[in-house]
Scaffold this active site. Structure first.
Site, PDB file in Angstrom:
ATOM      1  N   LEU A  70      97.161  11.463 -13.657  1.00 30.23           N
ATOM      2  CA  LEU A  70      97.080  10.278 -12.814  1.00 30.23           C
ATOM      3  C   LEU A  70      97.416   9.030 -13.616  1.00 30.23           C
ATOM      4  CD1 LEU A  70      93.715  11.117 -11.001  1.00 30.23           C
ATOM      5  CD2 LEU A  70      96.012  11.300 -10.025  1.00 30.23           C
ATOM      6  N   LEU A  74     105.902  17.126  -9.428  1.00 33.86           N
ATOM      7  CA  LEU A  74     106.467  17.091 -10.768  1.00 33.86           C
ATOM      8  C   LEU A  74     106.661  18.487 -11.359  1.00 33.86           C
ATOM      9  CD1 LEU A  74     104.909  13.980 -12.548  1.00 33.86           C
ATOM     10  CD2 LEU A  74     107.304  14.616 -12.505  1.00 33.86           C
ATOM     11  N   GLY A 109     101.727  23.563 -13.844  1.00 34.18           N
ATOM     12  CA  GLY A 109     100.755  23.236 -12.818  1.00 34.18           C
ATOM     13  C   GLY A 109     101.392  23.203 -11.444  1.00 34.18           C
ATOM     14  N   GLY A 150     102.369  20.875  -7.775  1.00 30.64           N
ATOM     15  CA  GLY A 150     102.704  19.550  -7.297  1.00 30.64           C
ATOM     16  C   GLY A 150     104.182  19.249  -7.446  1.00 30.64           C
ATOM     17  N   GLU A 192      97.256  29.405 -15.903  1.00 30.92           N
ATOM     18  CA  GLU A 192      96.008  29.396 -15.136  1.00 30.92           C
ATOM     19  C   GLU A 192      96.297  29.734 -13.670  1.00 30.92           C
ATOM     20  OE1 GLU A 192      93.282  25.953 -15.528  1.00 30.92           O
ATOM     21  OE2 GLU A 192      93.742  25.607 -13.415  1.00 30.92           O
TER      22      GLU A 192
END
EC number: 2.8.3.-
Length: 445
Positions: free
Chosen positions: A319, A223, A219, A221, A244
């Site tokens: 989150l 991290l 993904g 971000g 994705e």
């Protein structure tokens, strides 16, 4: 067919294109960085003359001019398939609305479920010699939307990268109704995430579980970026990509010689993605690069395709995670943060893959604006918080204090594991809550 003649016949100004919209129309903007620019500016000048307009889009990287032109949203409503920062504040004000989706299903929504667009607009590359406009930087669901729209408008931008190697990543001029020769704005570039020390600690636990030849989904971000950097500095090799979102980490890993796709069961040698967003370096890397494969999201996020790839490693952020193992990456209470995207598909697909693993990563705690620390491992999600992954689908969870495997674990076992990677300041309180919930065994305390 004389493509150049047809091209000239279909040319229209952005102002005239905007006037094609009628009361009650559904106007769909494309996805991410190729959302319309010149059309949006022209449409903003027309919107107060119209009524009952529905505008749909997703992964919005800027606030559209429409919102400034109609500050009370008296003339249009905006629905977002995946709202990010630019739309998050507007959603909090009731000026935009998230449409909950399973992202892999979005092409099918356009083909079977939702009201078809009266007008669909996207930026795309200039037409090639075969009459094709490429939108492979955000293939996503665009072909399905184009197939099912009354009016298709292409806003040509010479700065749109040409995403090759896949399918449903272009449209031919014969299937286009109008062409706007746009002002060629630069693609919106995202600043590269700067991983924190905590990010780096989490990353180490994840990378220890990866193997040579693994196929990656990462993904965006701090991290995921830290994990990418950790992989780049590791001894891992022959990695593949089926994701994705194509992000800068993949560019870094490719240039470091870590990615070649040689071990992939399908799409060997190709890095498969549904859409991309990141730095200018990323856009330059994608442009005309046969090593990549731009494909629709029902293929990229399809559980069947993910499961077919051996050693599939899905790495995403969250989150919060509750003591049941329920993952939230979408909202905090009723406050909308982000769409679910393909998180659930990748969690399921990765686990079904031979040798595959799904990782949920998060910091153990966060500090609010008042300086108060809160645990991100919680007894239960607060009312209104939307679960992204149900407890049965959660595989590995990692924080800076370690990583645990929840598959096949009872409630007391997963509670013990999750508390072990929670911030130490909150472990005793989490145990008390777990006791009250009847999911803690005293012998383990």
């Amino acid at each position: 067919m004389d493509y150049n003649k047809l091209y000239k016949e279909k040319l229209i100004s952005a102002e005239d294109a905007a006037k094609l919209v009628k009361d009650g129309d559904y106007v769909d903007y494309s996805w991410g960085i190729i959302s319309p620019h010149d059309f949006d500016e022209a449409f903003a000048k027309e919107i107060t003359k119209l009524n009952d307009i529905v505008v749909r889009g997703g992964v919005e990287l800027e606030k559209f001019k429409l919102f400034d032109a109609d500050p009370k949203n008296e003339h249009f409503v905006y629905n977002s398939w995946h709202s990010l920062g630019a739309i998050r504040k507007l959603a909090g004000e009731g000026r935009a609305f998230y449409a909950p989706i399973k992202y892999s299903e979005l092409p099918k929504y356009y083909r079977t479920s939702i009201k078809k667009p009266n007008v669909f607009v996207t930026q795309a590359t200039p037409m090639d010699e075969h009459g094709n406009f490429n939108f492979g930087i955000s293939a996503s669901h665009l072909y399905a939307a184009i197939e099912n729209s009354d009016i298709v408008i292409i806003e040509v931008n010479k700065n749109v990268p040409r995403g090759l190697g896949g399918f449903e990543n272009f449209v031919n001029i014969k299937d286009v109704d109008y062409i706007i020769e746009g002002s060629n704005p630069e693609m919106i570039a995202l600043g590269k995430a700067n991983p924190s020390d905590l990010d780096k600690e989490v990353a180490k636990y994840v990378v220890e579980e990866l193997v040579d030849g693994a196929c990656l989904q990462i993904g965006i971000g701090g991290l995921p970026t830290a994990i990418g950097k950790e992989i780049a500095n590791s001894d891992l090799k022959d990695l593949g990509v089926h994701t994705e979102m194509y992000v800068d980490s993949f560019v870094e890993l490719t240039k470091a010689g870590k990615i070649n796709g040689s071990k992939k069961n399908i799409d060997k040698g190709r890095q498969v993605y549904a859409f991309a967003a990141g730095s200018k370096e990323l856009y330059d890397f994608i442009d005309n690069n046969e090593q990549l494969c731009a494909a629709p999201v029902d293929y990229c996020n399809g559980i069947e395709q993910i499961s077919a790839l051996d050693n599939f490693m899905s790495i995403n952020s969250a989150l919060e995670v509750d003591l049941n193992g329920i993952v939230s990456a979408e909202s905090s209470g009723t406050k909308h943060i982000s769409g679910s995207g393909g998180a659930l598909d990748f969690m399921i697909g990765a686990y079904n893959s031979k040798g595959g693993k799904s990782f949920v990563t998060l910091h153990s705690s966060r500090v609010d604006k008042k300086g108060v620390r809160h645990s991100n491992i919680v007894p239960r999600l607060i009312e209104g918080t939307q679960p992204t992954g149900c407890r049965a689908n959660t595989h590995y969870v990692a924080t800076e204090f370690g990583m645990v495997n929840l598959k096949g674990q009872s409630l007391w076992e997963r509670t013990e594991k999750l508390i072990s990677i929670a911030h130490p300041d909150f472990r005793d309180d989490l145990i008390k809550e777990a006791e009250s919930m009847r999911i803690w065994r005293k012998s383990n305390k």
